[in-house]
Design an enzyme around this catalytic site. Structure first.
Site, short mmCIF file in Angstrom:
data_model
loop_
_atom_site.label_atom_id
_atom_site.label_comp_id
_atom_site.label_asym_id
_atom_site.label_seq_id
_atom_site.Cartn_x
_atom_site.Cartn_y
_atom_site.Cartn_z
N CYS A 5 0.59 -1.11 0.45
CA CYS A 5 -0.31 0.02 0.31
C CYS A 5 1.04 1.58 -0.18
O CYS A 5 0.32 2.27 -0.14
CB CYS A 5 -0.96 -0.59 1.27
SG CYS A 5 -0.17 -0.11 2.73
N HIS A 26 -1.26 0.72 7.73
CA HIS A 26 -1.74 0.50 6.43
C HIS A 26 -1.38 2.21 5.46
O HIS A 26 -2.04 3.29 6.70
CB HIS A 26 -3.23 0.24 5.99
CG HIS A 26 -3.85 0.34 4.95
ND1 HIS A 26 -3.24 0.07 3.72
CD2 HIS A 26 -4.70 1.17 4.48
CE1 HIS A 26 -4.54 -0.29 2.47
NE2 HIS A 26 -4.80 1.15 2.56
#
Length: 942
Positions: free
Chosen positions: A76, A501
């Site tokens: 990510c 994340h």
């Protein structure tokens, strides 16, 4: 079942080799390992499909909506950084137009140069797909694989910071190679000009000023101790003064930093992670830090050092005044000499309320004496008993007897009324006695003091507000607002220091809106959502990188140096445009195969094509009419059969198995070369065999088609190399290593090394050849069931498309006589349609199928004698029908078109969309339908 038949075929082919048994065992082991791995992959894919891709519609990009980047395993961070750079048009333009001459490429011998060039190729291809792909998201695996070896730590923040710095380093080195290619631009590097600036460090020591100029890319800023971005910059620009310990007077030895040159893209790296020495691990700083969409950098520029020093002096004085005023206000808000403090105005109000309360001469203890009895077990019983004893001593014998009388009673505990005050008791304490003169004097003083205190507080607050406004506008003068920078992207981290994340908020300059880029999910956002997720202090999400761009440079946000905004494929160089077209064609093929597999999976168990006619064909439902029932072995087994047991994939697996000894001895590159030559030789030998239409070897593999049509070697080699890059080969370490080696070699084939138009033309011809075969098969299947109108439409399109292929070579298409004979049979059967059916249906067959087919046949200069005789027979038959009263009116309209179509535009109904099935499926179905036609009985496909 198809799997057993295929296994038998493999065994028979291996018997011709003197190493048959060993190769068979190796091949079976490879298939078993492949089956296990692919079954697991299918399960994972189905799990991912629930959240990412539930149907092909979820794979397709909608209009010009931005393209996402798939997370290929904790990537990510890659998606967030790359999206931020891609949506900076000036950077996108530089990457897409990157080019190195042959002279420079020959000089690049070092590992770092080759790696940087390979990375730039992958980045260009990735950007090109993000511009013009029809996919909703793209796979960045090729670029990510080149970056993975560059990381040496597992901490998330360091990973991203290291990646960002390393990315800029690689880009700088890659563009330096391009800059060296131009003699006049040796000192100019686009990446340095775009992302790098300089700052001056000045240090004063004993009256001397020492200066040092340094270059910076991403400027680090501390978060702890600051509330907003300006405070962070002030803290980074000015270090505190240090007093000398060896001098009688205070000697300053502080340092100041000033930006000498600001880059067009100014990136701030927020240090939100620190190492906890006590715990021995990094921790994330969740402190709130505000930033604005526009910042002015004038106050931090070296050329404004005089004005900034003057303003900083004024700011220092104002802050001192502000601190003094806030200290005075604090004394009013927290008054008192003890540990507990209260607002002074409230204290005066409370004393005033006490003094004006109605006096009482009764002791508070006496008021509580006759209260309701308290049970002995209650915590208040001891205290009340003690008060009662004191009251007894003061009030005498009557109280004592009353107390004894009460103690003899059974106590009743009332929790909600036990401590309730008597009705006639005052609610607040009150003075025992006060005269009118005393009350007047105290009331007057307290009211005057309270008014004075409130006035002082209001004046202090007004002064603080005025000073705050002056401070906020200290740098708002027009002379210090000449360097505006607009916020372009915010990179956000959610989680803790060890894991989390990443996603990005990026400003859409064309549509003036904020967008949220979260891997494959891209949604429209707002500044309020960005503030909530980026400022920090509320959740464990906060910004770790801010990217600002110079608002004075409009070329940063246009796709063309002239200022014109280019969209889609128009912004791509021709080489990359062809690359995207190729990928889009492959994507359409993937969708078609997925839909075909879905149709097979959706076929009910036990259904057979032997006892039922195909359903009515619609404009898009043709594949369902010609698809055989799926084997009832479960979705995972069926998908595995579709992917792994096709002739093309089977050949690659067998070739890898044959190359095992070379692989084990010399490594993956030698193993790939050996497997490549094994499969190349097998397919070449297959192309030399004579076969019948139901056994057409060209359907088995594209290379057989290419060999028979003498395609250039570079086309054949690239096509076969792509077979070895298939993801489905990752069933063991040997296959994975060969697959990666094939991908590496495929990446080394630059777009300019091959004529991609020629390559795509050969691929299109092969797909067209298979389409012709499917048209022929569909026409025969409809002819088998007596549906002449549908059969004629398919056969007519098969003949015309096949004729286009045959112009370039005899082996480019199907034998035209095979199509012609069944087209002729359909026409002969159709001529009786007017007599056997109603007039409306008969004329519809003439209008949609027969007449267009006759016109196309009439324009064919190479038409056979049999076809011409069939045409004359049909025309004669219809002329005879004019004598029938029921047909004369209708045929009067069609007869001129039947007799002469030279001046009329041929309008043949469009062919339905078809899905090209696997090769063994097409061959077996053709064999079955031809046997059925010749034996006059329906034959099912097993």
């Amino acid at each position: 079942p198809p799997k057993d038949e295929l296994q038998t075929a493999i065994e028979l082919s291996l018997q011709e080799s003197h190493k048959a048994q060993e190769e068979e065992r190796e091949f079976n082991r490879a298939l078993e390992a492949s089956a296990e791995e692919n079954a697991a992959r299918m399960k994972r894919k189905r799990c991912q499909a629930q959240s990412e891709m539930c149907s092909p519609a979820d794979w397709i990009r909608q209009d010009d909506w931005p393209v996402g980047i798939r997370n290929v395993g904790n990537t990510c961070w890659f998606s967030a950084v790359i999206q931020s750079l891609f949506h900076l048009p000036v950077f996108r333009r530089l990457v897409l137009s990157y080019h190195l001459s042959e002279r420079i490429l020959e000089k690049c011998k070092s590992h770092s140069d080759k790696r940087n060039i390979a990375f730039m190729q992958e980045l260009r291809c990735l950007f090109a797909l993000m511009v013009g792909s029809t996919r909703r998201f793209v796979d960045p695996s090729a670029a990510v694989e080149l970056l993975r070896d560059a990381f040496r730590t597992n901490e998330a923040q360091q990973d991203v910071s290291e990646f960002s710095h390393k990315l800029l380093d690689w880009l700088e080195d890659a563009f330096q190679l391009a800059a060296n290619d131009k003699v006049e631009d040796k000192q100019k590097n686009p990446m340095v000009q775009l992302f790098y600036g300089t700052f001056v460090t000045e240090r004063r020591h004993e009256g001397k000023t020492l200066c040092n100029i340094e270059q910076f890319g991403q400027y680090p800023l501390q978060v702890n101790g600051f509330n907003n971005l300006d405070e962070c910059l002030e803290g980074a620009m000015v270090e505190r003064e240090i007093e000398s310990l060896h001098s009688e007077h205070s000697v300053t030895s502080g340092r100041e930093r000033w930006f000498k040159k600001l880059p067009p893209v100014l990136t701030f790296e927020l240090s939100r992670f620190e190492f906890n020495t006590q715990l021995g691990r990094p921790e994330k700083i969740h402190k709130k830090l505000e930033f604005s969409q526009i910042i002015y950098m004038d106050r931090y520029l070296h050329k404004n050092i005089g004005q900034t020093h003057e303003r900083r002096g004024e700011v220092k004085k104002l802050k001192e005044q502000l601190a003094a005023l806030q200290q005075k206000l604090e004394c009013y808000k927290n008054y008192g000499s003890g540990p507990t403090k209260y607002p002074l105005a409230d204290m005066l109000q409370f004393v005033l309320e006490f003094s004006t309360t109605k006096p009482t001469c009764v002791s508070p203890a006496e008021d509580l004496g006759p209260a309701s009895p308290t049970p002995a077990s209650h915590p208040l019983s001891d205290l009340i008993s003690k008060d009662n004893r004191l009251s007894t001593q003061r009030t005498g014998e009557n109280s004592q007897s009353q107390s004894c009388e009460d103690s003899d009673r059974t106590p009743i505990y009332k929790p909600f009324t036990q401590c309730r005050l008597p009705v006639d008791c005052p609610p607040h304490p009150a003075p025992h006695s006060v005269t009118e003169e005393e009350l007047h004097f105290v009331k007057t003083c307290l009211q005057r003091w309270r008014t004075e205190v409130e006035n002082d507080i209001n004046e202090l607050k007004a002064s603080i507000d005025r000073l705050t406004q002056v401070l906020e506008g200290m740098y708002a003068d027009n002379c210090l607002c000449q360097a505006p920078y607009r916020l372009h992207a915010v990179l956000v981290h959610e989680g803790q220091a060890s894991a989390g994340h990443y996603w990005a908020y990026i400003y859409d300059h064309a549509n003036q809106r904020w967008m949220k880029y979260n891997d494959i999910s891209i949604t429209e956002s707002s500044w309020e959502e960005l503030e909530r997720d980026s400022f920090g202090g509320m959740t464990n999400a906060s910004a770790y990188c801010l990217m600002y761009i110079d608002d004075r440079l409009p070329n940063l946000i246009t796709d063309d140096e002239t200022g014109q905004v280019l969209h889609g494929m128009d912004s791509l160089p021709p080489v990359l445009r062809r690359y995207v077209h190729e990928d889009n064609r492959w994507f359409q093929q993937e969708l078609s195969e997925w839909e075909a597999q879905f149709c097979q999976t959706a076929t009910p168990q036990g259904e057979s094509t032997a006892s039922a006619e195909p359903p009515e064909l619609g404009p898009v439902d043709v594949p369902q009419a010609v698809v055989e029932p799926a084997p009832q072995s479960g979705p995972a087994d069926e998908e595995l059969d579709q992917m792994m047991l096709t002739p093309a994939m089977q050949g690659v697996i067998l070739a890898i198995a044959k190359a095992r000894h070379i692989f084990d001895k010399e490594g993956p590159e030698a193993g790939l070369i050996k497997a490549f030559h094994e499969e190349y030789s097998r397919l070449y030998e297959l192309s030399q065999e004579e076969t019948t239409p139901p056994e057409d070897a060209r359907l088995q593999h594209a290379l057989v088609y290419f060999f028979q049509n003498k395609a250039p070697n570079r086309i054949i080699e690239r096509t076969l190399l792509e077979q070895f890059t298939d993801r489905n080969l990752s069933f063991d370490e040997r296959a994975i290593s060969i697959m990666r080696e094939a991908r590496t070699k495929l990446r080394l084939i630059r777009p300019e090394d091959m004529d991609m138009d020629e390559y795509m033309q050969w691929q299109d011809d092969y797909r067209l050849f298979r389409t012709v075969f499917v048209y022929l098969l569909a026409g025969l299947e409809h002819y088998q069931y007596g549906k002449m109108r549908e059969a004629l439409i398919f056969l007519a399109h098969a003949y015309e498309t096949n004729a286009t292929l045959l112009k370039n070579g005899e082996k480019r298409g199907v034998d035209k006589s095979l199509i012609a004979v069944y087209r002729r049979k359909c026409l002969i059967v159709s001529k009786a349609a007017l007599e056997e059916t109603n007039v409306a249906e008969g004329t519809a067959i003439m209008d949609e199928a027969v007449i267009p087919c006759l016109h196309l046949m009439g324009r064919d200069s190479a038409l056979s004698r049999e076809d011409r005789d069939a045409m004359e027979s049909i025309r004669s038959h219809w002329c005879c029908c004019l004598g029938q009263d029921s047909l004369q009116v209708k045929l009067g309209e069609f007869l001129p078109r039947v007799l002469d179509g030279s001046s009329e535009t041929v309008v043949l109904k469009d062919p339905p969309n078809v899905h090209v099935s696997q090769a063994h499926d097409l061959c077996s179905r053709l064999a079955a339908v031809m046997e059925s036609i010749h034996s006059t009985s329906v034959v099912s496909v097993k």
